[in-house]
Motif scaffolding. Structure first.
Motif, mmCIF file in Angstrom:
data_model
loop_
_atom_site.group_PDB
_atom_site.id
_atom_site.type_symbol
_atom_site.label_atom_id
_atom_site.label_comp_id
_atom_site.label_asym_id
_atom_site.label_seq_id
_atom_site.Cartn_x
_atom_site.Cartn_y
_atom_site.Cartn_z
ATOM 1 N N SER A 167 -32.067 16.788 -66.750
ATOM 2 C CA SER A 167 -30.622 17.011 -66.747
ATOM 3 C C SER A 167 -29.868 15.687 -66.623
ATOM 4 N N ALA A 179 -30.669 23.316 -67.110
ATOM 5 C CA ALA A 179 -31.691 22.536 -66.413
ATOM 6 C C ALA A 179 -31.289 22.264 -64.963
ATOM 7 N N SER A 180 -30.031 21.896 -64.729
ATOM 8 C CA SER A 180 -29.596 21.603 -63.361
ATOM 9 C C SER A 180 -29.576 22.865 -62.504
ATOM 10 N N ILE A 210 -27.894 20.736 -70.056
ATOM 11 C CA ILE A 210 -27.653 20.149 -68.735
ATOM 12 C C ILE A 210 -27.374 21.244 -67.711
ATOM 13 N N ARG A 257 -21.266 21.691 -67.919
ATOM 14 C CA ARG A 257 -22.363 22.004 -67.000
ATOM 15 C C ARG A 257 -21.986 23.153 -66.071
#
Length: 315
Positions: free
Chosen positions: A38, A232-233, A229, A58
């Protein structure tokens, strides 16, 4: 006959912990892969999009993932909370951590920014005195000082190598430390689903107000990377929470630093960045300081648990 009163859905409670340290270690290692990927993707996007817009994509993705927990009819509904103000404040702190870190990535090598960001446990040590009324001994203060020396080695203020953007990861680490302190303050009282849901709401609401002032129309390429991002985060954060159900922070801390390895490898493959010797030495100071702080936390926790009638503040 009077009609029975409709029962309100109870607030979700945090699930009980289980002692499976190897499972916790495996999860924390997996989380570093997601979080490292990320961060590298965020640096890649920072060349074309403003930091606020990257953070907005995000957090919008984060909020969409958490949307089932926002629907009153959903079995995952998790908006009932007794600490609304603290939840929203935690979300704002999490947003600040993300925004400042992404801002630093635009100007700094990713290994340098990530290593500097790992000073968060040192800030937690100081903040825990004020907000959690914890006592910090001399040895933990020495470890904190060693970590700060590591930061100075990486940043080298007063030399030509110093970049003003180096303050961004430090502010990011401070905001993340505030996030962790507020998480501790709600530990055992608020379900992780509730906490993550309010974090997504606070972040996307604040950024939606800011993003029109810096808007750059993204390409589909940018949007896809922005969504990655967010996914994944969010996955990385969730896996970290799961890891802490199976092992103490003092057990997991050494393995969380493997994120530095991932970002260094990806930074070399994607951007051709090779960490200089000062970054490596400074990172060694920071990691060593963090590991010793985690060790002292474990010793302190075992001492508190051994005292009858005095529960650990970190339990």
């Amino acid at each position: 006959m009077p009609l029975p009163e409709e029962k309100k859905p109870a607030a979700r409670k945090a699930p009980a912990r289980a002692d499976h340290p190897f499972k916790g270690i495996a999860l924390i290692l997996a989380s570093t892969v997601f979080l490292g990927a990320s961060d590298v993707t965020a640096k890649y996007l920072s060349a074309t999009l403003p930091s606020i817009e990257i953070a907005w994509i995000r957090f919008l993705t984060f909020a969409l993932i958490m949307s089932p927990a926002m629907l009153p009819g959903s079995p995952l509904f998790a908006l009932r909370t007794g600490r609304l103000g603290l939840q929203l404040l935690r979300g704002a702190a999490l947003l600040g951590s993300s925004l400042f870190f992404i801002s630093g990535l635009r100007f700094l090598p990713i290994a340098e920014a990530s290593a500097t960001g790992f000073v968060a446990p040192l800030f937690v040590t100081a903040l825990s005195i004020v907000f959690l009324s914890e006592k910090v001994g001399v040895r933990r203060w020495i470890a904190t000082a060693v970590g700060l020396v590591g930061v100075l080695i990486i940043l080298r203020p007063g030399t030509s190598a110093f970049h003003p953007a180096a303050f961004f990861p430090i502010v990011s680490a401070l905001a993340w430390a505030c996030t962790l302190i507020m998480t501790r303050m709600m530990a055992g009282r608020e379900h992780v689903l509730t906490t993550m849901t309010y974090s997504s709401i606070a972040g996307v609401c604040i950024l939606t107000l800011l993003v029109p002032f810096v808007w750059v129309t993204p390409s589909w390429h940018d949007i896809m990377f922005g969504i990655f991002i967010g996914v994944a985060s969010t996955a990385g954060q969730w896996i970290v929470v799961l890891a802490f159900r199976y092992a103490d922070a003092s057990v997991l801390a050494p393995f969380s630093y493997t994120q530095l390895l991932w970002v260094s490898i990806l930074g070399f493959l994607v951007f051709g960045e090779v960490p200089d010797i000062w970054t490596v030495v400074g990172a060694a100071f920071i990691v060593g300081s963090g590991l010793y702080t985690a060790h002292r936390e474990r010793v302190r926790r075992s001492q508190l648990l051994a005292m009858p009638g005095e529960p650990s503040p970190n339990a």
